[in-house]
Design a protein around this motif. Structure first.
Motif, PDB file in Angstrom:
ATOM      1  N   PRO A 112       0.675  -1.101   0.175  1.00 54.25           N
ATOM      2  CA  PRO A 112       0.315  -0.208  -0.086  1.00 54.25           C
ATOM      3  C   PRO A 112       0.902   1.058   0.103  1.00 54.25           C
ATOM      4  O   PRO A 112       2.015   1.361   0.008  1.00 54.25           O
ATOM      5  CB  PRO A 112      -0.756   0.247   1.160  1.00 54.25           C
ATOM      6  N   TYR A 113       0.545   2.751  -0.422  1.00 60.79           N
ATOM      7  CA  TYR A 113       1.527   3.728  -0.919  1.00 60.79           C
ATOM      8  C   TYR A 113       1.416   4.812   0.499  1.00 60.79           C
ATOM      9  O   TYR A 113       1.239   5.731   0.493  1.00 60.79           O
ATOM     10  CB  TYR A 113       0.900   4.191  -2.042  1.00 60.79           C
ATOM     11  N   LEU A 114      -0.612   3.730   1.072  1.00 59.09           N
ATOM     12  CA  LEU A 114      -0.856   4.886   2.060  1.00 59.09           C
ATOM     13  C   LEU A 114      -0.330   4.611   3.731  1.00 59.09           C
ATOM     14  O   LEU A 114      -0.620   2.668   3.756  1.00 59.09           O
ATOM     15  CB  LEU A 114      -2.095   5.732   2.573  1.00 59.09           C
ATOM     16  N   LYS A 115       0.256   4.618   5.208  1.00 59.07           N
ATOM     17  CA  LYS A 115       0.648   4.186   5.949  1.00 59.07           C
ATOM     18  C   LYS A 115      -1.337   3.509   6.696  1.00 59.07           C
ATOM     19  O   LYS A 115      -0.600   2.385   7.365  1.00 59.07           O
ATOM     20  CB  LYS A 115       1.199   4.748   7.217  1.00 59.07           C
ATOM     21  N   SER A 116      -2.147   3.656   6.056  1.00 60.40           N
ATOM     22  CA  SER A 116      -2.780   3.624   7.092  1.00 60.40           C
ATOM     23  C   SER A 116      -4.340   3.455   5.595  1.00 60.40           C
ATOM     24  O   SER A 116      -4.356   3.514   4.569  1.00 60.40           O
ATOM     25  CB  SER A 116      -4.008   4.110   8.044  1.00 60.40           C
ATOM     26  N   ASP A 117      -5.408   3.501   6.117  1.00 63.16           N
ATOM     27  CA  ASP A 117      -6.344   3.770   5.098  1.00 63.16           C
ATOM     28  C   ASP A 117      -7.221   4.951   4.543  1.00 63.16           C
ATOM     29  O   ASP A 117      -6.200   5.914   5.110  1.00 63.16           O
ATOM     30  CB  ASP A 117      -8.217   3.427   5.714  1.00 63.16           C
ATOM     31  N   VAL A 118      -7.790   5.069   3.150  1.00 61.07           N
ATOM     32  CA  VAL A 118      -7.533   6.658   2.430  1.00 61.07           C
ATOM     33  C   VAL A 118      -8.299   7.468   3.881  1.00 61.07           C
ATOM     34  O   VAL A 118      -9.732   6.816   4.342  1.00 61.07           O
ATOM     35  CB  VAL A 118      -8.337   6.745   1.762  1.00 61.07           C
ATOM     36  N   PRO A 119      -6.971   8.973   4.361  1.00 57.93           N
ATOM     37  CA  PRO A 119      -8.384   9.413   4.905  1.00 57.93           C
ATOM     38  C   PRO A 119      -9.510  10.415   4.887  1.00 57.93           C
ATOM     39  O   PRO A 119      -9.740  10.082   3.353  1.00 57.93           O
ATOM     40  CB  PRO A 119      -7.259  10.939   5.691  1.00 57.93           C
ATOM     41  N   VAL A 120      -9.759  10.745   5.378  1.00 56.46           N
ATOM     42  CA  VAL A 120     -11.111  11.267   5.417  1.00 56.46           C
ATOM     43  C   VAL A 120     -11.410  13.414   5.573  1.00 56.46           C
ATOM     44  O   VAL A 120     -10.378  13.120   5.748  1.00 56.46           O
ATOM     45  CB  VAL A 120     -12.797  10.824   6.318  1.00 56.46           C
ATOM     46  N   ASP A 121     -11.593  13.821   5.315  1.00 57.49           N
ATOM     47  CA  ASP A 121     -11.683  15.320   5.170  1.00 57.49           C
ATOM     48  C   ASP A 121     -12.040  15.191   6.813  1.00 57.49           C
ATOM     49  O   ASP A 121     -12.184  15.003   6.909  1.00 57.49           O
ATOM     50  CB  ASP A 121     -12.211  15.975   3.971  1.00 57.49           C
ATOM     51  N   PRO A 122     -11.610  16.495   6.756  1.00 58.16           N
ATOM     52  CA  PRO A 122     -11.429  17.460   8.464  1.00 58.16           C
ATOM     53  C   PRO A 122     -12.984  17.094   8.805  1.00 58.16           C
ATOM     54  O   PRO A 122     -13.603  17.136   9.782  1.00 58.16           O
ATOM     55  CB  PRO A 122     -11.433  18.721   8.249  1.00 58.16           C
ATOM     56  N   TRP A 123     -14.512  17.307   8.148  1.00 59.59           N
ATOM     57  CA  TRP A 123     -15.810  17.458   8.059  1.00 59.59           C
ATOM     58  C   TRP A 123     -16.484  15.707   7.670  1.00 59.59           C
ATOM     59  O   TRP A 123     -16.594  15.565   7.543  1.00 59.59           O
ATOM     60  CB  TRP A 123     -16.067  18.160   7.171  1.00 59.59           C
ATOM     61  N   ASN A 124     -15.342  14.857   8.089  1.00 56.50           N
ATOM     62  CA  ASN A 124     -15.313  13.415   8.464  1.00 56.50           C
ATOM     63  C   ASN A 124     -16.610  13.070   6.981  1.00 56.50           C
ATOM     64  O   ASN A 124     -17.476  11.720   7.188  1.00 56.50           O
ATOM     65  CB  ASN A 124     -16.433  13.021   9.098  1.00 56.50           C
ATOM     66  N   ARG A 125     -15.721  13.457   5.419  1.00 55.44           N
ATOM     67  CA  ARG A 125     -16.531  12.884   4.439  1.00 55.44           C
ATOM     68  C   ARG A 125     -15.042  12.780   3.747  1.00 55.44           C
ATOM     69  O   ARG A 125     -13.836  12.968   4.071  1.00 55.44           O
ATOM     70  CB  ARG A 125     -17.298  14.111   3.360  1.00 55.44           C
ATOM     71  N   GLU A 126     -15.832  11.802   2.171  1.00 56.01           N
ATOM     72  CA  GLU A 126     -14.595  11.164   1.254  1.00 56.01           C
ATOM     73  C   GLU A 126     -13.917  12.155   0.658  1.00 56.01           C
ATOM     74  O   GLU A 126     -14.674  13.189   0.155  1.00 56.01           O
ATOM     75  CB  GLU A 126     -14.943  10.045   0.949  1.00 56.01           C
ATOM     76  N   TYR A 127     -12.888  12.216   0.379  1.00 57.07           N
ATOM     77  CA  TYR A 127     -11.855  12.811  -1.070  1.00 57.07           C
ATOM     78  C   TYR A 127     -12.751  12.293  -2.266  1.00 57.07           C
ATOM     79  O   TYR A 127     -13.041  11.279  -2.273  1.00 57.07           O
ATOM     80  CB  TYR A 127     -10.683  12.975  -0.604  1.00 57.07           C
ATOM     81  N   HIS A 128     -12.932  13.689  -2.837  1.00 59.78           N
ATOM     82  CA  HIS A 128     -13.328  13.417  -4.872  1.00 59.78           C
ATOM     83  C   HIS A 128     -11.910  13.151  -5.893  1.00 59.78           C
ATOM     84  O   HIS A 128     -10.863  13.540  -5.072  1.00 59.78           O
ATOM     85  CB  HIS A 128     -14.314  14.283  -4.499  1.00 59.78           C
ATOM     86  N   TYR A 129     -11.647  11.981  -5.979  1.00 57.11           N
ATOM     87  CA  TYR A 129     -11.339  11.971  -7.039  1.00 57.11           C
ATOM     88  C   TYR A 129     -11.328  11.061  -8.693  1.00 57.11           C
ATOM     89  O   TYR A 129     -12.335  11.258  -8.318  1.00 57.11           O
ATOM     90  CB  TYR A 129      -9.924  10.321  -6.519  1.00 57.11           C
ATOM     91  N   LYS A 130     -10.708  12.187  -9.492  1.00 56.75           N
ATOM     92  CA  LYS A 130     -11.848  12.302 -10.658  1.00 56.75           C
ATOM     93  C   LYS A 130      -9.916  12.250 -11.888  1.00 56.75           C
ATOM     94  O   LYS A 130      -9.155  12.603 -11.286  1.00 56.75           O
ATOM     95  CB  LYS A 130     -12.145  13.395 -11.702  1.00 56.75           C
ATOM     96  N   TYR A 131      -9.911  11.442 -12.637  1.00 56.14           N
ATOM     97  CA  TYR A 131      -8.731  10.648 -13.923  1.00 56.14           C
ATOM     98  C   TYR A 131      -8.979  10.642 -14.875  1.00 56.14           C
ATOM     99  O   TYR A 131      -9.490   9.733 -15.279  1.00 56.14           O
ATOM    100  CB  TYR A 131      -8.142   9.893 -13.435  1.00 56.14           C
TER     101      TYR A 131
END
Length: 162
Positions: A112-131
């Motif tokens: 894995p490329y992160l030490k833990s799970d994918v973080p959530v933003d400070p407002w406890n929502r998932e980050y959005h990703y587009k590629y």
């Protein structure tokens, strides 16, 4: 040998201007604060808090936006590492989860490329990703405090293009 004169409690009270042991001061008032004095102090404290409080809360809000920007930069760096190993960025469908769990089509994945799970933003929502991204090669963003596109202040979107 001289004896010290004895002072009884009545004499001691009279020397202070009040009755001995009565709790009254020299001026005949009881010791302590009056209700009026306490109310004045509380009013002054309330006034100070009304002036200082909003500034403290604004600083706290700004900290969440800054934290979001830092987390987005960290995710972007992790995605760069992913690209070095796999040869491409994860698709929008694979999302940021590809940094933690190997997608089926990712030959060369060395995570894995992160030490833990994918973080959530400070407002406890998932980050959005587009590629591919609309603002750059890829977009990672949060919709801010309100969770909706657009907005100002703490409700403004925070992304890797800003």
């Amino acid at each position: 040998m001289k004896r010290k004169p004895e002072i009884n409690s009545v004499d001691a009270g009279n020397a202070l201007g009040g009755k001995a042991g009565s709790g009254y001061s020299r001026f005949g008032r009881q010791r302590g604060f009056t209700l009026m004095e306490l109310l004045v102090v509380l009013a002054i404290l309330g006034l100070l808090m009304s002036l200082v409080g909003p500034r403290v809360l604004n600083s706290l809000g700004g900290a969440k936006t800054k934290t979001t920007g830092i987390q987005i930069r960290d995710l972007e760096q992790s995605l760069e590492m992913y690209k070095l190993d796999v040869g491409r960025f994860p698709s929008t469908e694979e999302g940021l989860a590809a940094l933690v769990t190997k997608p089926g089509s990712a030959a060369g994945w060395n995570g894995p490329y992160l030490k833990s799970d994918v973080p959530v933003d400070p407002w406890n929502r998932e980050y959005h990703y587009k590629y591919p991204g609309e603002h750059g090669e890829l977009d990672i963003f949060s919709y801010g405090q309100d969770g909706q596109a657009g907005g100002e202040g703490e409700d403004a979107d925070v992304g890797n293009w800003k």
